[in-house]
Write an enzyme that holds these catalytic residues in place. Structure first.
Site, PDB file in Angstrom:
ATOM      1  N   ASP A   1       0.822  -1.201   0.000  1.00  0.00           N
ATOM      2  CA  ASP A   1       0.000   0.000   0.000  1.00  0.00           C
ATOM      3  C   ASP A   1       0.867   1.267   0.000  1.00  0.00           C
ATOM      4  OD1 ASP A   1      -2.669   1.297   0.383  1.00  0.00           O
ATOM      5  OD2 ASP A   1      -1.734   1.963   2.250  1.00  0.00           O
ATOM      6  N   HIS A  22       4.681   5.542  -1.643  1.00  0.00           N
ATOM      7  CA  HIS A  22       5.164   6.932  -1.648  1.00  0.00           C
ATOM      8  C   HIS A  22       5.122   7.529  -0.253  1.00  0.00           C
ATOM      9  CE1 HIS A  22       0.871   6.766  -2.825  1.00  0.00           C
ATOM     10  NE2 HIS A  22       0.747   7.681  -1.893  1.00  0.00           N
ATOM     11  N   GLU A  75       1.726  -0.059  -4.725  1.00  0.00           N
ATOM     12  CA  GLU A  75       0.882   1.082  -5.052  1.00  0.00           C
ATOM     13  C   GLU A  75       1.743   2.320  -4.874  1.00  0.00           C
ATOM     14  OE1 GLU A  75      -3.059   3.594  -3.688  1.00  0.00           O
ATOM     15  OE2 GLU A  75      -1.856   2.549  -2.220  1.00  0.00           O
ATOM     16  N   HIS A 127     -10.806  -0.443  -5.592  1.00  0.00           N
ATOM     17  CA  HIS A 127     -11.511  -0.006  -4.377  1.00  0.00           C
ATOM     18  C   HIS A 127     -11.403   1.507  -4.195  1.00  0.00           C
ATOM     19  CE1 HIS A 127      -7.388  -0.349  -2.745  1.00  0.00           C
ATOM     20  NE2 HIS A 127      -7.779   0.557  -1.897  1.00  0.00           N
ATOM     21  N   ASN A 173     -13.460   5.955  -3.301  1.00  0.00           N
ATOM     22  CA  ASN A 173     -13.083   7.320  -2.979  1.00  0.00           C
ATOM     23  C   ASN A 173     -13.844   8.343  -3.806  1.00  0.00           C
ATOM     24  OD1 ASN A 173     -11.403   6.784  -0.845  1.00  0.00           O
ATOM     25  ND2 ASN A 173      -9.607   6.478  -2.143  1.00  0.00           N
TER      26      ASN A 173
END
EC number: 3.2.1.141
Lengths: 561, 561
Positions: free
Chosen positions: B240, B243, B277, B365, B370
């Protein structure tokens, strides 16, 4: 044309000669006609101000006053024959303008260039010259990054010094600070989002290199670098503490900077050098970002510990000849292993990186000035340390006065006019020193005598030939230049033998053998037959392959292979 | 043996069966005999506690209760014939266990594996399964990272699901969160310096990857990764938001992780896959750190914008077929140029990186959940989007229910028991949405009905063959597998022609032509003669080299070259 970037402002005015005029906006930049050489001006942003120009080239009245227009093209250069200088094969000499001479000016440095030429160094490296609070500062509290301290001699003074260096055959490296700005006189945030909202280091807010609007912030620093190299004829930049740059972009600021400087080098037709100060032991600064070189503290720590026996604080993992052998062959001591001082593993191997890309020293402003008493190595220690440094595969750097074993200290000094900073500077330093495991018994940084006592004493250097430390430095540099084996930067060609119990080591560099006895008893070591080129002690003898080394001595043997 | 790392503690006790016993210290680790399978226990550190084990494998009473010993070796596996699966050539299917079925358990997922096999996907990707606050959560508020939510079925439940997947020929990817920990139930800091002192993201303190003691913190996450891959037979991890990892070390955490996983892969004799991600558009995650793949939002944004016409917020630079053409041939739309949403330049070219190393989707998702209303693409849009995605050079990923155009939303939902978090979650989301330029009119994340309405409705998928969206997805996946040109990951072999005015584009993939009419009028485009392999609209005709495409249709033509 007056120009200033203020992307979030709704009104920007330029004030000059008592008149405020509105500027007009184009894509974040505000412009207004004018800007005649020598005119004083300042900006008002959304009604507040006046503030100095973020790109001011002159601050004749200090950090809080107006800026003054300065046209680079008005200066007449005399260095047309200068072709630049490559880092490979060179020796650097770091100096602080304010304490290098009694006068503390660029002009006074010029009087010492003959000394430097005689010493044999190739580059002068100037500690930062941007305007600072007050009259005394190492330079790392600078703001107005495009300007030059007036008390040093201002923009023209710096150009005259660079011009003189070039005509004397010396390159010039300038120390620039892009990871933070000084704690006062910094008005950048009045104009735009130059800073991140978070604390970058104990020096203050981090520079905004990857947030919204950061393209122009990066340009601010990159164009600053280009100004020095292009308009001041500077040959290289030393980038302060790049580990404190916060940038997660896929193209790091340093990579972008290196690309721009390489392009300028092509335009100017002379080599331009970027050297990073970094605590990361990350060869990627060179191999990935394309910087030319980095400072390498591990080499300093290994040599310092070996010669002085100090093993406190960040010298903790050093103090052995095994550590010297490691750095001489691998550049980094910490190349992935555990660093006691950091409490974690550190670094990665510098495999394949040429040794000349590591700028190494046995003294520099930090390693002296960040000792509580600003004390230098003793002359006896410097004989040995210089012998190891100036025969190493790295790019050696000396610190002013080291070459004659200066008796003057180099303290940390400031002259803050902000009362809180003035009162707090000593405390900040105390905390930092305590984190290094030092007691804090240093002189008050704000006291003018702390600064004055840090000035070199030019009555010290003696001229009694080879018996003097100064002569030893000259001879070592001359030998390095006349025997390519001594400057060979290939780390995989270096071989080291040592005995940590008897404190001797022999570094093999092609046909050269650098043999050092760091112990207090004489030793006899085996080298190949040959002849002694240089010895720190007259009692050194080579009989066949038996080299006799008096206590605390170093000799360079040319082996007949 | 009970074991726990607490390097700064002076006393650690283990409590079990109502008895507290002192543990003994060895190099930061505290140990005491015991730990029988099924026994409940907890730790006391310097007198405070009890706290769950940082590496607890079971939390039968929730985040605030004791841990329970769980021995991996007690599980009997039936997947001896499983040889693993490579990412190249595969299709991923992302699902949230709690909303995938009415029951919301691992066991209930097993009942749907036949559906997934029939659909033709290769990997199931599970959203995070670590314990979370309350009964409803996407999973990114997880703590106790070595444990598995009891309400999903706990450790054995997960193993039974993985075992069943493998026996059905499906690989399993698990979503793991290493960049932050959930906002409550996190007791790691009671044991050691797991977290940095600074805010890493709006999720909370950053994980300590480069400060003092960070070697063991890195081990905590790395051994967590190895646990899933080794003890749970998981085939890959989705990392996840990498960054938000803060790590300045010369060897980045992700590089260290990739090296460890590669070593384990060799030991286990099956491929293990790491997928990041990342919001960085930095191919260095693959080329430098050695991760297998990254998610690629640019591909999503380009396809989403082209199909829906949405150009608000982070879709701002997209919305053209030129953008689709750019991502199909370059992977990144932002590969160094200006990103309007970010207010700065972004990314770097992914030159030389194989397209299969980018996991791409038209729904996931985040991209559904979101959105304030958690709304999915319409079935009409999915026909087109799926046609482009499943014929692309990337690794396609579907989101549960997408394959039949699920009418159920996928909302953001939580069940915080901390009153401040319960009250603040909606507000935090509102701020985030406003930063994306959305109005905030979403249902209350804490309301149970928000969760219940997000569950898939398994009465929806119809079985009426090629006319159904489900049939279209099956046919596209089957075609991708039977025609290697459609899965060819070489981006430099992709050629795109398009007309942004008439809204058609043709993607050339070897002998395959993917022709899409995204406009509301029919178009005739020229392709090479051949035959139509698959068309979303029965009205599609190919006459010689003239391809007639009805409005909002997509066809795949096998050209006779």
């Amino acid at each position: 044309m007056y120009e200033v970037w203020a992307p979030l402002a709704t009104r920007v005015e330029v004030e000059s000669g008592g008149i405020r005029r509105d500027m007009s906006l184009d894509n974040g930049w505000w412009r207004a006609p004018g800007d005649e050489h020598g005119v004083d001006y300042a900006f008002h942003v959304d009604g507040s101000g006046p503030f100095p120009d973020p790109r001011t080239r002159r601050q004749p009245y200090g950090l809080e006053g107006p800026s003054r227009v300065y046209e680079h093209a008005r200066f007449t250069w005399g260095d047309q024959d200068w072709r630049g200088r490559h880092l490979r094969g060179s020796v650097i000499y770091e100096l602080h303008v304010g304490t290098y001479t009694p006068e503390g000016t660029f002009e006074a440095v010029i009087d010492k260039l003959a000394h430097l030429v005689d010493l044999g160094v190739d580059f002068v490296e100037l500690m930062p010259v941007a305007p600072v609070p007050g009259r005394r500062n190492w330079g790392y509290d600078g703001v107005d990054l495009y300007a030059v301290r007036e008390d040093y001699g201002g923009p023209d003074g710096l150009k005259i010094l660079v011009d003189a260096c070039h005509q004397a055959g010396l390159g010039v490296i300038l120390d620039v600070v892009y990871n933070h700005l000084g704690p006062c006189g910094n008005y950048l945030s009045k104009f735009g989002p130059y800073l991140h909202g978070y604390k970058g280091s104990y020096w203050g807010d981090a520079v905004n290199l990857d947030g919204p609007h950061s393209d122009e912030v990066r340009r601010y620093f990159i164009e600053n670098a280009l100004q020095w190299l292009r308009d001041y004829h500077i040959d290289g930049l030393r980038l302060d503490a790049v580990h404190a740059l916060h940038d997660k972009r896929a193209v790091h600021f340093l990579e972008e900077l290196a690309g721009e400087v390489e392009a300028l080098s092509t335009v100017l037709g002379r080599p331009l050098t970027l050297i990073a100060e970094s605590d990361l032991n990350d060869p990627g600064l060179i191999t990935r970002y394309g910087l030319d070189a980095t400072w390498n503290d591990d080499v300093h720590h290994a040599l310092h510990s070996a010669v002085t026996g100090e093993t406190h604080a960040y010298y903790g993992d050093f103090g052995s000849l095994a550590a010297v052998a490691k750095v001489m062959t691998s550049a980094y001591f910490h190349d992935g292993g555990y660093s006691t001082f950091r409490g974690r593993s550190h670094g990665r191997p510098a495999t394949g990186v040429s040794g000349h890309r590591f700028v190494c020293c046995v003294q520099n402003h930090d390693q002296i000035g960040n000792r509580p008493l600003g004390d230098r190595m003793s002359p006896e220690q410097l004989w040995l340390a210089a012998g190891l440094l100036l025969t190493s595969p790295f790019t050696p750097m000396l610190f002013m006065g080291e070459e004659w074993g200066a008796g003057t200290p180099f303290y940390f000094f400031t002259d803050h006019y902000d009362p809180a900073l003035a009162a707090g500077e000593g405390e900040r330093r105390r905390r930092e020193f305590e984190s290094f495991g030092y007691d804090w018994k240093a002189p008050d940084p704000q006291d003018e005598t702390t600064f004055l006592r840090s000035k070199l004493d030019w009555s010290e250097p003696t001229e009694d030939g080879a018996a003097s430390l100064l002569g030893w430095y000259r001879d070592l540099i001359a030998l390095r230049k006349s025997h390519p084996d001594l400057a060979d930067p290939r780390l995989d060609r270096v071989h080291v033998r040592y005995d940590d119990d008897r404190h001797w080591l022999i570094i093999e560099r092609g046909s050269m053998r650098i043999a050092a006895n760091l112990g207090h008893f004489p030793v006899a070591v085996r080298v190949e037959p040959g002849h002694v080129l240089l010895a720190s002690d007259e009692g050194t003898t080579l009989t066949g392959s038996d080299l006799y080394l008096p206590p605390l001595s170093l000799a360079i043997v040319h082996a007949k292979l």
